[in-house]
Enzyme design. Sequence first.
Site, short mmCIF file in Angstrom:
data_model
loop_
_atom_site.label_atom_id
_atom_site.label_comp_id
_atom_site.label_asym_id
_atom_site.label_seq_id
_atom_site.Cartn_x
_atom_site.Cartn_y
_atom_site.Cartn_z
N ASN A 83 5.84 3.70 11.03
CA ASN A 83 4.73 3.79 11.96
C ASN A 83 3.68 2.73 11.62
O ASN A 83 3.85 1.95 10.70
CB ASN A 83 4.15 5.21 11.94
CG ASN A 83 3.64 5.65 13.30
OD1 ASN A 83 3.08 4.84 14.04
ND2 ASN A 83 3.84 6.90 13.63
N HIS A 113 0.46 -4.00 -13.08
CA HIS A 113 -0.18 -4.91 -14.03
C HIS A 113 -0.18 -4.28 -15.41
O HIS A 113 -0.12 -3.05 -15.53
CB HIS A 113 -1.62 -5.21 -13.59
CG HIS A 113 -1.70 -5.81 -12.22
ND1 HIS A 113 -1.60 -7.15 -12.01
CD2 HIS A 113 -1.82 -5.25 -11.00
CE1 HIS A 113 -1.68 -7.41 -10.72
NE2 HIS A 113 -1.81 -6.26 -10.08
#
Length: 183
Positions: A83, A113
Amino acid sequence: METELQKMLDGELYVAADEQLTQMRLNARTLIHQYNQMIAATTEEKNVVLKQLIGKCSTIDIQPPFFCDYGVNIIAGENLFMNFNCVVLDCALVTIGNNVQFGPNVQIYTATHPLIASERIKGPELAKPITIGDNVWIGGGAIICPGVNIGENTTIGSGAVVTKDVPANVFAAGNPCRVIKNL
Protein backbone atom coordinates in the site's frame (compact mmCIF):
# COMPACT_ATOMS: atom_id res chain seq x y z
CA MET A 1 40.06 -6.63 -3.16
CA GLU A 2 36.48 -6.78 -1.96
CA THR A 3 34.21 -3.95 -3.17
CA GLU A 4 32.01 -1.92 -0.86
CA LEU A 5 29.01 -3.49 -2.61
CA GLN A 6 30.25 -6.98 -1.77
CA LYS A 7 30.97 -5.96 1.84
CA MET A 8 27.44 -4.54 2.10
CA LEU A 9 25.87 -7.74 0.77
CA ASP A 10 28.12 -9.90 3.00
CA GLY A 11 27.00 -8.07 6.17
CA GLU A 12 30.40 -6.47 6.75
CA LEU A 13 31.11 -2.83 7.52
CA TYR A 14 30.99 -0.84 4.28
CA VAL A 15 31.19 2.76 3.11
CA ALA A 16 27.82 3.85 1.70
CA ALA A 17 29.42 6.89 0.03
CA ASP A 18 31.35 4.55 -2.29
CA GLU A 19 31.06 5.66 -5.94
CA GLN A 20 29.45 2.41 -7.14
CA LEU A 21 26.88 2.37 -4.33
CA THR A 22 26.12 6.05 -4.81
CA GLN A 23 25.50 5.48 -8.53
CA MET A 24 23.28 2.46 -7.79
CA ARG A 25 21.16 4.55 -5.39
CA LEU A 26 20.95 7.36 -7.95
CA ASN A 27 19.73 4.90 -10.59
CA ALA A 28 17.13 3.57 -8.15
CA ARG A 29 15.99 7.11 -7.24
CA THR A 30 15.50 7.91 -10.93
CA LEU A 31 13.29 4.84 -11.43
CA ILE A 32 11.45 5.47 -8.15
CA HIS A 33 10.71 9.05 -9.18
CA GLN A 34 9.43 7.84 -12.54
CA TYR A 35 7.28 5.17 -10.88
CA ASN A 36 5.84 7.53 -8.27
CA GLN A 37 4.70 9.90 -11.06
CA MET A 38 2.75 7.15 -12.88
CA ILE A 39 -0.56 7.82 -11.15
CA ALA A 40 -2.75 7.26 -14.24
CA ALA A 41 -0.56 4.57 -15.84
CA THR A 42 -1.75 1.05 -16.47
CA THR A 43 -0.49 -1.86 -14.39
CA GLU A 44 1.52 -3.05 -17.38
CA GLU A 45 3.20 0.36 -17.77
CA LYS A 46 4.03 0.48 -14.06
CA ASN A 47 5.40 -3.07 -14.13
CA VAL A 48 7.89 -2.10 -16.86
CA VAL A 49 9.49 0.33 -14.40
CA LEU A 50 9.21 -2.03 -11.41
CA LYS A 51 10.96 -4.81 -13.32
CA GLN A 52 13.86 -2.41 -13.98
CA LEU A 53 13.97 -1.36 -10.32
CA ILE A 54 13.36 -4.53 -8.33
CA GLY A 55 15.81 -7.43 -8.40
CA LYS A 56 13.10 -10.02 -9.01
CA CYS A 57 9.36 -9.60 -9.21
CA SER A 58 6.45 -11.10 -11.10
CA THR A 59 2.89 -10.14 -10.22
CA ILE A 60 3.29 -7.09 -8.06
CA ASP A 61 1.13 -4.13 -7.07
CA ILE A 62 2.88 -1.26 -5.30
CA GLN A 63 0.82 1.84 -4.64
CA PRO A 64 2.86 5.01 -5.11
CA PRO A 65 4.62 6.61 -3.46
CA PHE A 66 7.14 3.85 -2.84
CA PHE A 67 10.75 4.25 -1.76
CA CYS A 68 13.81 2.01 -1.60
CA ASP A 69 17.60 2.32 -1.53
CA TYR A 70 18.69 0.06 -4.37
CA GLY A 71 15.72 -2.02 -5.51
CA VAL A 72 17.97 -4.72 -6.94
CA ASN A 73 18.23 -6.33 -3.50
CA ILE A 74 14.46 -6.92 -3.31
CA ILE A 75 13.33 -10.40 -4.35
CA ALA A 76 9.52 -10.55 -4.48
CA GLY A 77 7.33 -13.59 -5.02
CA GLU A 78 3.94 -13.82 -6.74
CA ASN A 79 1.05 -11.51 -5.79
CA LEU A 80 2.90 -8.91 -3.73
CA PHE A 81 0.81 -5.91 -2.67
CA MET A 82 2.29 -2.82 -1.00
CA ASN A 83 0.00 0.00 0.00
CA PHE A 84 0.97 3.71 -0.05
CA ASN A 85 4.23 5.04 1.43
CA CYS A 86 6.12 1.78 1.91
CA VAL A 87 9.87 2.11 2.42
CA VAL A 88 12.40 -0.68 1.84
CA LEU A 89 16.00 0.07 2.80
CA ASP A 90 17.43 -2.84 0.84
CA CYS A 91 21.13 -2.55 1.62
CA ALA A 92 20.98 -6.31 2.21
CA LEU A 93 18.74 -8.84 0.54
CA VAL A 94 15.01 -8.49 1.23
CA THR A 95 13.24 -11.71 0.28
CA ILE A 96 9.44 -11.51 0.15
CA GLY A 97 7.38 -14.67 -0.37
CA ASN A 98 4.23 -15.27 -2.38
CA ASN A 99 0.88 -13.64 -1.54
CA VAL A 100 2.35 -11.04 0.83
CA GLN A 101 0.45 -7.87 1.65
CA PHE A 102 1.72 -4.66 3.27
CA GLY A 103 -0.52 -1.99 4.74
CA PRO A 104 0.36 1.68 4.24
CA ASN A 105 3.56 3.11 5.70
CA VAL A 106 5.28 -0.24 6.28
CA GLN A 107 9.03 0.20 6.69
CA ILE A 108 11.61 -2.51 6.07
CA TYR A 109 15.11 -1.67 7.28
CA THR A 110 18.10 -3.87 6.48
CA ALA A 111 20.42 -0.95 7.21
CA THR A 112 22.00 -0.65 10.63
CA HIS A 113 24.98 1.00 12.27
CA PRO A 114 27.56 0.02 14.88
CA LEU A 115 26.18 0.43 18.41
CA ILE A 116 29.45 1.74 19.84
CA ALA A 117 29.56 5.50 19.21
CA SER A 118 33.31 5.59 18.54
CA GLU A 119 32.83 3.01 15.74
CA ARG A 120 29.62 4.59 14.43
CA ILE A 121 31.13 8.06 13.94
CA LYS A 122 33.83 6.59 11.68
CA GLY A 123 31.11 6.26 9.03
CA PRO A 124 30.91 2.67 7.79
CA GLU A 125 27.58 0.97 8.26
CA LEU A 126 26.13 -2.55 8.16
CA ALA A 127 23.19 -4.37 6.63
CA LYS A 128 21.39 -7.56 7.62
CA PRO A 129 18.99 -9.47 5.34
CA ILE A 130 15.25 -9.74 5.97
CA THR A 131 13.04 -12.65 4.91
CA ILE A 132 9.24 -12.55 4.84
CA GLY A 133 7.51 -15.89 4.22
CA ASP A 134 4.55 -16.75 2.01
CA ASN A 135 1.04 -15.51 2.83
CA VAL A 136 2.18 -12.86 5.33
CA TRP A 137 0.17 -9.74 6.06
CA ILE A 138 1.98 -6.79 7.61
CA GLY A 139 -0.31 -4.14 9.05
CA GLY A 140 0.05 -0.43 8.40
CA GLY A 141 2.90 1.44 10.03
CA ALA A 142 4.80 -1.71 11.04
CA ILE A 143 8.59 -1.54 11.11
CA ILE A 144 10.67 -4.60 10.25
CA CYS A 145 14.19 -4.28 11.68
CA PRO A 146 17.49 -5.61 10.26
CA GLY A 147 18.05 -9.36 10.25
CA VAL A 148 14.43 -10.34 10.96
CA ASN A 149 12.70 -13.41 9.52
CA ILE A 150 8.90 -13.64 9.49
CA GLY A 151 7.40 -17.10 9.07
CA GLU A 152 4.72 -18.06 6.56
CA ASN A 153 1.01 -17.43 7.18
CA THR A 154 1.80 -14.87 9.88
CA THR A 155 0.02 -11.58 10.49
CA ILE A 156 1.92 -8.63 11.94
CA GLY A 157 -0.32 -6.06 13.61
CA SER A 158 -0.40 -2.40 12.65
CA GLY A 159 2.30 -0.30 14.27
CA ALA A 160 4.38 -3.30 15.36
CA VAL A 161 8.12 -2.90 15.69
CA VAL A 162 9.56 -6.28 14.71
CA THR A 163 13.02 -6.57 16.29
CA LYS A 164 13.29 -10.39 16.40
CA ASP A 165 12.23 -13.35 14.27
CA VAL A 166 8.51 -14.17 14.25
CA PRO A 167 7.47 -17.81 13.74
CA ALA A 168 5.02 -19.14 11.16
CA ASN A 169 1.25 -19.21 11.69
CA VAL A 170 0.93 -16.57 14.40
CA PHE A 171 -0.52 -13.13 15.00
CA ALA A 172 2.18 -10.87 16.43
CA ALA A 173 1.95 -7.21 17.40
CA GLY A 174 3.29 -4.52 19.72
CA ASN A 175 6.47 -2.64 20.43
CA PRO A 176 8.54 -4.68 20.63
CA CYS A 177 6.56 -7.14 18.54
CA ARG A 178 5.61 -10.37 20.29
CA VAL A 179 3.39 -13.35 19.50
CA ILE A 180 -0.18 -12.69 20.63
CA LYS A 181 -1.74 -15.96 19.47
CA ASN A 182 -1.27 -18.97 17.23
CA LEU A 183 -3.33 -19.06 14.04
